[in-house]
Design a protein around this motif. Structure first.
Motif, PDB file in Angstrom:
ATOM      1  N   GLU A  94       0.823  -1.208   0.000  1.00 41.80           N
ATOM      2  CA  GLU A  94       0.000   0.000   0.000  1.00 41.80           C
ATOM      3  C   GLU A  94       0.861   1.263   0.000  1.00 41.80           C
ATOM      4  N   ASN A  95       1.933   1.263   0.783  1.00 41.14           N
ATOM      5  CA  ASN A  95       2.815   2.434   0.805  1.00 41.14           C
ATOM      6  C   ASN A  95       3.478   2.669  -0.551  1.00 41.14           C
ATOM      7  N   GLN A  96       3.872   1.569  -1.215  1.00 39.00           N
ATOM      8  CA  GLN A  96       4.469   1.701  -2.543  1.00 39.00           C
ATOM      9  C   GLN A  96       3.466   2.242  -3.560  1.00 39.00           C
ATOM     10  N   LEU A  97       2.242   1.747  -3.483  1.00 36.95           N
ATOM     11  CA  LEU A  97       1.205   2.205  -4.405  1.00 36.95           C
ATOM     12  C   LEU A  97       0.924   3.696  -4.214  1.00 36.95           C
ATOM     13  N   ILE A  98       0.784   4.106  -2.955  1.00 41.69           N
ATOM     14  CA  ILE A  98       0.495   5.509  -2.660  1.00 41.69           C
ATOM     15  C   ILE A  98       1.683   6.391  -3.026  1.00 41.69           C
ATOM     16  N   ALA A  99       2.896   5.940  -2.683  1.00 38.68           N
ATOM     17  CA  ALA A  99       4.094   6.746  -2.944  1.00 38.68           C
ATOM     18  C   ALA A  99       4.267   7.029  -4.436  1.00 38.68           C
ATOM     19  N   ALA A 100       3.964   6.035  -5.264  1.00 41.10           N
ATOM     20  CA  ALA A 100       4.100   6.217  -6.711  1.00 41.10           C
ATOM     21  C   ALA A 100       3.142   7.290  -7.216  1.00 41.10           C
ATOM     22  N   GLN A 101       1.912   7.258  -6.722  1.00 40.66           N
ATOM     23  CA  GLN A 101       0.935   8.262  -7.140  1.00 40.66           C
ATOM     24  C   GLN A 101       1.278   9.633  -6.576  1.00 40.66           C
ATOM     25  N   ALA A 102       1.736   9.659  -5.335  1.00 46.89           N
ATOM     26  CA  ALA A 102       2.073  10.935  -4.703  1.00 46.89           C
ATOM     27  C   ALA A 102       3.229  11.617  -5.432  1.00 46.89           C
ATOM     28  N   GLU A 103       4.193  10.809  -5.863  1.00 46.33           N
ATOM     29  CA  GLU A 103       5.337  11.378  -6.583  1.00 46.33           C
ATOM     30  C   GLU A 103       4.888  12.035  -7.888  1.00 46.33           C
ATOM     31  N   LYS A 104       3.951  11.407  -8.583  1.00 41.67           N
ATOM     32  CA  LYS A 104       3.429  11.986  -9.834  1.00 41.67           C
ATOM     33  C   LYS A 104       2.731  13.318  -9.577  1.00 41.67           C
ATOM     34  N   LEU A 105       2.086  13.411  -8.414  1.00 45.43           N
ATOM     35  CA  LEU A 105       1.298  14.608  -8.096  1.00 45.43           C
ATOM     36  C   LEU A 105       2.085  15.652  -7.322  1.00 45.43           C
ATOM     37  N   GLY A 106       3.312  15.291  -6.920  1.00 48.64           N
ATOM     38  CA  GLY A 106       4.112  16.230  -6.148  1.00 48.64           C
ATOM     39  C   GLY A 106       3.721  16.328  -4.688  1.00 48.64           C
ATOM     40  N   LEU A 107       3.051  15.320  -4.168  1.00 55.87           N
ATOM     41  CA  LEU A 107       2.644  15.319  -2.764  1.00 55.87           C
ATOM     42  C   LEU A 107       3.804  14.865  -1.889  1.00 55.87           C
ATOM     43  N   THR A 108       4.051  15.576  -0.805  1.00 54.09           N
ATOM     44  CA  THR A 108       5.105  15.214   0.140  1.00 54.09           C
ATOM     45  C   THR A 108       4.614  15.457   1.563  1.00 54.09           C
ATOM     46  N   VAL A 109       5.369  14.936   2.523  1.00 54.46           N
ATOM     47  CA  VAL A 109       5.108  15.193   3.940  1.00 54.46           C
ATOM     48  C   VAL A 109       6.401  15.724   4.548  1.00 54.46           C
ATOM     49  N   THR A 110       6.355  16.909   5.135  1.00 56.27           N
ATOM     50  CA  THR A 110       7.548  17.533   5.694  1.00 56.27           C
ATOM     51  C   THR A 110       7.719  17.176   7.166  1.00 56.27           C
ATOM     52  N   LYS A 111       8.929  17.399   7.676  1.00 50.31           N
ATOM     53  CA  LYS A 111       9.198  17.179   9.094  1.00 50.31           C
ATOM     54  C   LYS A 111       8.347  18.107   9.951  1.00 50.31           C
ATOM     55  N   ALA A 112       8.105  19.306   9.435  1.00 45.33           N
ATOM     56  CA  ALA A 112       7.279  20.263  10.182  1.00 45.33           C
ATOM     57  C   ALA A 112       5.856  19.749  10.344  1.00 45.33           C
ATOM     58  N   GLU A 113       5.343  19.094   9.306  1.00 43.46           N
ATOM     59  CA  GLU A 113       3.988  18.534   9.405  1.00 43.46           C
ATOM     60  C   GLU A 113       3.917  17.425  10.453  1.00 43.46           C
ATOM     61  N   ILE A 114       4.937  16.568  10.478  1.00 48.29           N
ATOM     62  CA  ILE A 114       4.974  15.492  11.471  1.00 48.29           C
ATOM     63  C   ILE A 114       5.064  16.070  12.875  1.00 48.29           C
ATOM     64  N   GLN A 115       5.884  17.110  13.029  1.00 47.95           N
ATOM     65  CA  GLN A 115       6.011  17.736  14.346  1.00 47.95           C
ATOM     66  C   GLN A 115       4.685  18.359  14.779  1.00 47.95           C
ATOM     67  N   ALA A 116       3.958  18.929  13.823  1.00 45.85           N
ATOM     68  CA  ALA A 116       2.654  19.527  14.143  1.00 45.85           C
ATOM     69  C   ALA A 116       1.670  18.458  14.611  1.00 45.85           C
ATOM     70  N   ILE A 117       1.728  17.288  13.986  1.00 49.63           N
ATOM     71  CA  ILE A 117       0.850  16.181  14.388  1.00 49.63           C
ATOM     72  C   ILE A 117       1.205  15.741  15.808  1.00 49.63           C
ATOM     73  N   ILE A 118       2.506  15.679  16.103  1.00 51.01           N
ATOM     74  CA  ILE A 118       2.942  15.272  17.443  1.00 51.01           C
ATOM     75  C   ILE A 118       2.520  16.312  18.471  1.00 51.01           C
ATOM     76  N   ASP A 119       2.679  17.574  18.135  1.00 51.94           N
ATOM     77  CA  ASP A 119       2.297  18.645  19.068  1.00 51.94           C
ATOM     78  C   ASP A 119       0.795  18.626  19.348  1.00 51.94           C
TER      79      ASP A 119
END
Length: 712
Positions: A94-119
């Protein structure tokens, strides 16, 4: 690792973990998840990218450690390990399938976003970590921050080695959490991009509300399809072919499968085996009455499946059959021998002692180590004397890098475990130590200064020596079964021969269709991986060698009947299903032709084999259940919703027959229409459907290959 000195009294950070996994009685790496493989074998492929056996093994080991840490386990059962393997593979795909599509669309997750989720601290994954407030159970980011600081300074700390080991495991666990947060956030972004494009409108909302709340009451009569003999319906090959082409997409098969037939011989004890076990338990029972010491050695020598504990335990820890008989025996009295059907065993036991002991003990402690045993003793004595003289326990503990906070220990942590001498010594001290008194306990090469702070939930506890002998087959019984079956296999080396001679030989040839390489065994029998590998390397009609499998109590032979290639299923495989549908349609056409001039339910009732019923509270959104035919009929619900009161419908083709209905009443529910709420419900429903279908659609186009069965 040292045994009970691994108790994790590290303050609030580990309170939750202490409750889950207080003891590590046996060293954790007692098993290997997967055997190492040489070379660069690939276990699978997604979108043309291969996953090596080594990388797959690392992921399985990683998730296994996470599962053990969060569940308080020292090892995983075979079933749990199998679940981990499958979860790792599904997640990877599932991660491979999603990652392939996300790369085509330019979708990423930043460290700042992860930190915001933790906060924010509300993500469900964070609630599964040990970093939770002991009072509220909610994720506590301050506990996490404190741990990360301690973890970063681990090399400079003076913690005992086993504390360092645990912190390292917890650090690896947190890295896994961060990685998983990033993957799940990326998947959520991609899914939101798709599902947020699905919107509702006021017209659809009102229609959905009516379909759910408007109810119809009706009279119904119909003629079941079973009233027409199947033999009277003629079906041509052209009709079957036409329906197959119409429904072809429904018959698409994503992976190659096999149709197999197998014989499973379960070896069971003979009457002679049973008699031998009974005689041995009878002898043990007589000897038990004369035994007054070293009960642990006695029960081991007699092959008991229940270990002896010199620590009194709650009777709930004992086997159910033993616990149910405790009140029928006195201390030092031998009960048995007796037979227990639920686990097919012969048993005898002796109550050594009966006492009252706590189910929960609150304790705080300081572990003491130094370069030598003598220095350790001197240091421990110094700490002990200081505490006896009034020194603050927590402050002294901090000097030696330990929180020294009290933690509750449940008797479940040790009851039922096979305790070694050190563990037994520690637990005995906990139970016997008076509240608030200090103990200076020698454990292995170290010392433990402990203080019992409280005890509660006093319960009756027992010391019981149990000889439980499950009835097992003898070597002679197994050899007899093996010789008979091996002779049969040697004489029947083709599927045709097996089919011809199997019943006469007293065996059963079990069919199994669409057997997949993703399965872990054949016929639900353990240790059949070699048979599984054979299935996917054989040719139709071939018969496998004889396999010894299960828990050394099964014999198996497998025959390959058919290979089902990936793609559209052969029309001959689905012909019977297609014929059933054509037959039903032709019966419906015939019955509807007889009803074509009818305008009342009463006329239908006069037909041969007709059935009738009164059906109430029918809504469009739910299939009406027709008790007379025993089937749910969505078509009836749909027609009822559109039929006015006192009107009679045209004939309705259903799943089990042809019906006519007369609606005699309609009513609306008490729920008030809320357009905004209804539109939101429709959008969410559509989003859930799309989300479930999304991965499946990506999977079909990703060329997924699963070869795990070849290696693991």
């Amino acid at each position: 690792m040292a045994t009970l000195q691994t108790i994790r009294s590290k303050g609030p950070l580990l309170v939750i973990v202490i409750g889950l996994a207080l003891f590590a009685f046996i060293a954790g790496d007692a098993w290997k998840i997967l055997q190492p493989h040489q070379g660069a074998q690939n276990v699978g492929e997604v979108n043309g990218e291969s996953l090596s056996a080594q990388d797959y093994q690392k992921m399985v080991e990683e998730l296994s450690e996470v599962y053990k840490l969060t569940s308080g386990l020292n090892s995983l059962s075979d079933e749990q390990l199998t679940g981990v393997k499958d979860q790792v593979w599904r997640t990877y795909v599932e991660n491979q399938l999603i990652a392939a599509q996300a790369e085509k669309l330019g979708l990423t997750v930043t460290k700042a976003e992860i930190q915001a989720i933790i906060d924010e601290g509300t993500h469900p994954l964070l609630a599964q970590t040990p970093f939770r407030n002991p009072q509220t159970g909610a994720f506590d980011k301050d506990m996490l921050k404190k741990f990360l600081v301690d973890y970063a300074n681990l090399g400079k700390s003076q913690m005992p080695a086993q504390y360092v080991e645990y912190y390292q495991k917890l650090g690896t666990f947190w890295q896994f959490v961060e990685k998983t947060l990033a993957q799940s956030t990326l998947a959520e972004k991609y899914q939101n991009l798709i599902v947020k494009s699905l919107i509702s409108n006021p017209v659809s909302a009102e229609d959905a509300f009516k379909s759910r709340t408007e109810q119809s009451d009706m009279l119904l009569a119909g003629v079941p399809y079973t009233s027409i003999n199947d033999s009277t319906i003629q079906i041509t090959d052209d009709e079957v072919k036409a329906l197959y082409n119409e429904k072809k997409e429904q018959f698409k098969q994503l992976v190659e499968t096999r149709d197999i037939r197998y014989i499973d011989v379960h070896v069971v004890p003979s009457d002679a085996d049973r008699q031998a076990v009974l005689e041995e338990v009878t002898t043990a029972s007589n000897q038990l009455s004369e035994t007054n010491s070293d009960y642990a050695a006695f029960v081991r020598a007699n092959g008991s499946s229940v270990n002896y504990s010199d620590i009194p335990v709650n009777k709930s820890v004992l086997p159910l059959d033993v616990a149910a008989r405790l009140d029928s025996a006195s201390v030092n009295e031998v009960y048995g021998p007796y037979y227990n059907q639920s686990d097919d065993s012969y048993n005898t036991f002796k109550i050594i002692a009966k006492t009252t002991a706590p189910d929960s003990i609150q304790v705080r402690q300081i572990q003491v180590y130094s370069e030598t045993i003598d220095k350790t003793k001197t240091l421990a004595d110094s700490i002990y004397n200081a505490l006896k003289g009034g020194a603050d326990f927590a402050e002294v503990a901090k000097i030696y890098g330990q929180p020294g906070e009290a933690a509750w220990i449940s008797a479940r942590s040790w009851e039922g475990a096979d305790l070694d001498a050190e563990n037994a010594k520690y637990v005995s001290t906990l139970i016997s130590q008076p509240v608030n008194e200090l103990a200076n306990l020698e454990i292995g090469q170290g010392r433990l200064i402990l203080q019992v702070m409280n005890k509660k939930s006093m319960q009756p506890k027992y010391k019981v020596a149990v000889v439980k002998r499950p009835v097992e087959f003898s070597k002679e019984t197994y050899n007899a079964a093996y010789n008979k079956f091996s002779q049969f296999v040697a004489q029947n080396t083709t599927l045709e021969s097996l089919e011809k001679n199997v019943e006469e030989s007293g065996y059963s040839l079990i069919p199994r269709s669409d057997f997949s390489s993703a399965e872990h065994n054949v016929g639900g029998i353990k240790s059949t991986r070699e048979a599984l590998k054979w299935v996917f390397d054989a040719k139709p009609g071939e018969v496998s060698p004889l396999y010894e499998c299960g828990e050394n109590d099964h014999l198996m032979v497998v025959a390959l009947e058919r290979v089902n290639k990936a793609g559209y299923r052969n029309i001959n495989r689905v012909a019977d299903m297609l014929k059933d549908e054509i037959r039903r349609d032709k019966k419906a056409e015939k019955i509807m032709g007889e009803m074509k001039n009818f305008n009342s339910v009463a006329q239908v009732k006069e037909m041969k084999d007709a059935v009738s019923d009164t059906v109430k509270h029918v809504t469009f959104s739910a299939s009406a259940y027709i008790a007379a035919t025993g089937r749910s009929e969505q078509a009836v619900s749909a027609v009822a919703a559109k039929t006015a009161v006192n009107q009679t419908s045209a004939p309705i083709k259903g799943n089990a027959g042809v019906y006519m209905i007369q609606v005699y009443g309609k009513e609306n529910g008490t729920e008030e229409f809320d357009a905004k709420k209804e539109e939101e419900t429709l959008s969410n429903t559509a989003a859930n459907i799309v989300a479930r279908q999304l991965i499946n659609d990506l999977y079909q186009n990703a060329g997924v290959v699963d070869n795990r069965y070849l290696y693991f």
